[in-house]
Design a protein around this motif. Structure first.
Motif, PDB file in Angstrom:
ATOM      1  N   ASP A  16     -14.406  -6.251   3.425  1.00 11.86           N
ATOM      2  CA  ASP A  16     -13.073  -6.614   2.915  1.00 11.86           C
ATOM      3  C   ASP A  16     -13.040  -6.758   1.394  1.00 11.86           C
ATOM      4  O   ASP A  16     -11.963  -6.889   0.819  1.00 11.86           O
ATOM      5  CB  ASP A  16     -12.529  -7.878   3.614  1.00 11.86           C
ATOM      6  N   VAL A  17     -14.186  -6.740   0.730  1.00 10.39           N
ATOM      7  CA  VAL A  17     -14.206  -6.719  -0.742  1.00 10.39           C
ATOM      8  C   VAL A  17     -15.021  -5.512  -1.222  1.00 10.39           C
ATOM      9  O   VAL A  17     -15.724  -5.573  -2.223  1.00 10.39           O
ATOM     10  CB  VAL A  17     -14.745  -8.034  -1.346  1.00 10.39           C
ATOM     11  N   HIS A  19     -13.553  -2.347  -1.758  1.00 13.24           N
ATOM     12  CA  HIS A  19     -12.606  -1.290  -2.113  1.00 13.24           C
ATOM     13  C   HIS A  19     -12.436  -1.143  -3.618  1.00 13.24           C
ATOM     14  O   HIS A  19     -11.519  -0.459  -4.071  1.00 13.24           O
ATOM     15  CB  HIS A  19     -11.241  -1.569  -1.466  1.00 13.24           C
ATOM     16  N   CYS A  20     -13.305  -1.773  -4.391  1.00 11.66           N
ATOM     17  CA  CYS A  20     -13.197  -1.696  -5.851  1.00 11.66           C
ATOM     18  C   CYS A  20     -13.260  -0.233  -6.299  1.00 11.66           C
ATOM     19  O   CYS A  20     -14.130   0.525  -5.872  1.00 11.66           O
ATOM     20  CB  CYS A  20     -14.334  -2.491  -6.492  1.00 11.66           C
ATOM     21  N   TYR A  21     -12.349   0.138  -7.189  1.00 15.36           N
ATOM     22  CA  TYR A  21     -12.302   1.516  -7.700  1.00 15.36           C
ATOM     23  C   TYR A  21     -13.603   1.876  -8.413  1.00 15.36           C
ATOM     24  O   TYR A  21     -14.040   3.025  -8.384  1.00 15.36           O
ATOM     25  CB  TYR A  21     -11.130   1.661  -8.671  1.00 15.36           C
ATOM     26  N   ASN A  27     -14.140   2.872  -1.219  1.00 17.15           N
ATOM     27  CA  ASN A  27     -13.079   3.524  -2.001  1.00 17.15           C
ATOM     28  C   ASN A  27     -13.495   4.970  -2.266  1.00 17.15           C
ATOM     29  O   ASN A  27     -14.254   5.252  -3.193  1.00 17.15           O
ATOM     30  CB  ASN A  27     -12.824   2.788  -3.314  1.00 17.15           C
ATOM     31  N   ARG A  95     -20.032 -12.830  -4.368  1.00 13.10           N
ATOM     32  CA  ARG A  95     -19.306 -11.702  -4.960  1.00 13.10           C
ATOM     33  C   ARG A  95     -18.678 -12.207  -6.245  1.00 13.10           C
ATOM     34  O   ARG A  95     -18.079 -13.289  -6.263  1.00 13.10           O
ATOM     35  CB  ARG A  95     -18.253 -11.234  -3.949  1.00 13.10           C
ATOM     36  N   MET A 152     -16.367 -15.149  -7.268  1.00 14.30           N
ATOM     37  CA  MET A 152     -14.988 -14.926  -6.873  1.00 14.30           C
ATOM     38  C   MET A 152     -14.386 -16.178  -6.232  1.00 14.30           C
ATOM     39  O   MET A 152     -14.971 -16.758  -5.326  1.00 14.30           O
ATOM     40  CB  MET A 152     -14.947 -13.787  -5.860  1.00 14.30           C
TER      41      MET A 152
ATOM     42  N   THR B  53      -7.755  -0.369  -7.015  1.00 11.83           N
ATOM     43  CA  THR B  53      -7.880  -1.753  -6.574  1.00 11.83           C
ATOM     44  C   THR B  53      -9.206  -2.363  -7.015  1.00 11.83           C
ATOM     45  O   THR B  53     -10.186  -1.659  -7.251  1.00 11.83           O
ATOM     46  CB  THR B  53      -7.767  -1.811  -5.037  1.00 11.83           C
ATOM     47  N   ILE B  55     -10.255  -6.098  -5.697  1.00 13.75           N
ATOM     48  CA  ILE B  55     -10.290  -6.507  -4.307  1.00 13.75           C
ATOM     49  C   ILE B  55      -8.862  -6.368  -3.816  1.00 13.75           C
ATOM     50  O   ILE B  55      -7.932  -6.287  -4.636  1.00 13.75           O
ATOM     51  CB  ILE B  55     -10.836  -7.940  -4.134  1.00 13.75           C
ATOM     52  N   PRO B  56      -8.669  -6.269  -2.513  1.00 12.52           N
ATOM     53  CA  PRO B  56      -7.342  -5.938  -1.997  1.00 12.52           C
ATOM     54  C   PRO B  56      -6.225  -6.791  -2.619  1.00 12.52           C
ATOM     55  O   PRO B  56      -6.319  -8.021  -2.649  1.00 12.52           O
ATOM     56  CB  PRO B  56      -7.492  -6.179  -0.494  1.00 12.52           C
ATOM     57  N   PHE B  58      -5.200  -6.598  -5.829  1.00 14.00           N
ATOM     58  CA  PHE B  58      -5.304  -6.794  -7.269  1.00 14.00           C
ATOM     59  C   PHE B  58      -5.808  -5.525  -7.970  1.00 14.00           C
ATOM     60  O   PHE B  58      -6.537  -4.729  -7.386  1.00 14.00           O
ATOM     61  CB  PHE B  58      -6.225  -7.978  -7.580  1.00 14.00           C
TER      62      PHE B  58
END
Lengths: 158, 158
Positions: A16-17, A19-21, A27, A95, A152, B53, B55-56, B58
């Motif tokens: 769930d964390v 997806h960072c570009y 991603n 994180r 975080m 993104t 994290i989702p 942001f």
């Protein structure tokens, strides 16, 4: 033959964390940067694409900032696990996000060669980790950054 | 009806230095950021894509750094033309690169709304322009940067 297998910290981030570009393994449009612990320091590698140009022949500064940003948070996470004597797979996950960064573009970074992104932890204090990140191309350091990363806040993942 | 037409500084960059991933009008894979002079200040706008993104929910910090980087050099160019009392179309062209930048992520930037990127010139000294760039979403400043830009050395365009 002797080999060493290194595991990237990003491969242990919870889905769930992730997806960072810059460094999220989930991603598929992003850079998928991987940060490894190498002795006391950290290392990542990245080969920019042709369209990541600033002016012809040189790498875009915003991409270089992105690499420093993500490797800074990866370096912070690596340092935090080590500091607690834990392996990357242990719970709860640690994180980090970037609170601030300072970047000095020492010289133009040539577009073409693989870039090495090196990290050194300067300070660990509570939930904060300060690291120095350098980028080098063909053995020459072209960019130097300092990243202040903080663990975080729970509020960002809810 | 009264209207004001603003022209973006990037549309006046010579073609051979218009391939920047962040703001080059000729980079069709890039962000194509446009920086406008608005009174004493400067303005750009950008709406991140879903894949930008962190994290989702942001925006990715590396993209925010990229916006500050490019709007910083655009702001520097606007300031330099104004300082010389010249319009953007006049020769020789003035094009800037980032020497250093400092970025403070004040709070998470929500992914969804259009971002406003505001620039204020703090200092012009010789070939160097220092500007403060802020990013806001829904009227709230989420990121603040300081960009030191220098006029592009001839050696980078040969």
């Amino acid at each position: 033959m002797n080999t060493i297998i290194l595991e990237a910290i990003q491969d242990f981030y919870p889905d769930d964390v992730s997806h960072c570009y810059g460094c999220g393994k989930l991603n598929d449009k992003g850079y998928q940067l991987k940060s490894y612990a190498v002795g006391e320091d950290t290392l990542a590698r990245f080969t920019p694409s042709k369209h990541h140009t600033a002016i012809p022949g040189f790498v875009y500064g915003g991409l270089l900032a992105s690499l420093i940003d993500c490797h800074g948070t990866g370096t912070a996470a690596i340092a935090a696990y080590k500091n607690e004597g834990r392996d990357f797979a242990s719970d709860p996950p640690l994180r980090f996000v970037t609170a601030s960064m300072k970047i000095d573009y020492l010289k133009p970074t040539p577009l073409g060669p693989e870039l090495l992104i090196n990290g050194k932890v300067k300070e660990i204090k509570g939930r904060k980790v300060v690291s120095e990140i350098t980028i080098s191309a063909d053995g020459v350091v072209t960019v130097r950054g300092e990243v202040v990363a903080v663990q975080m806040p729970e509020s960002m993942t809810k």
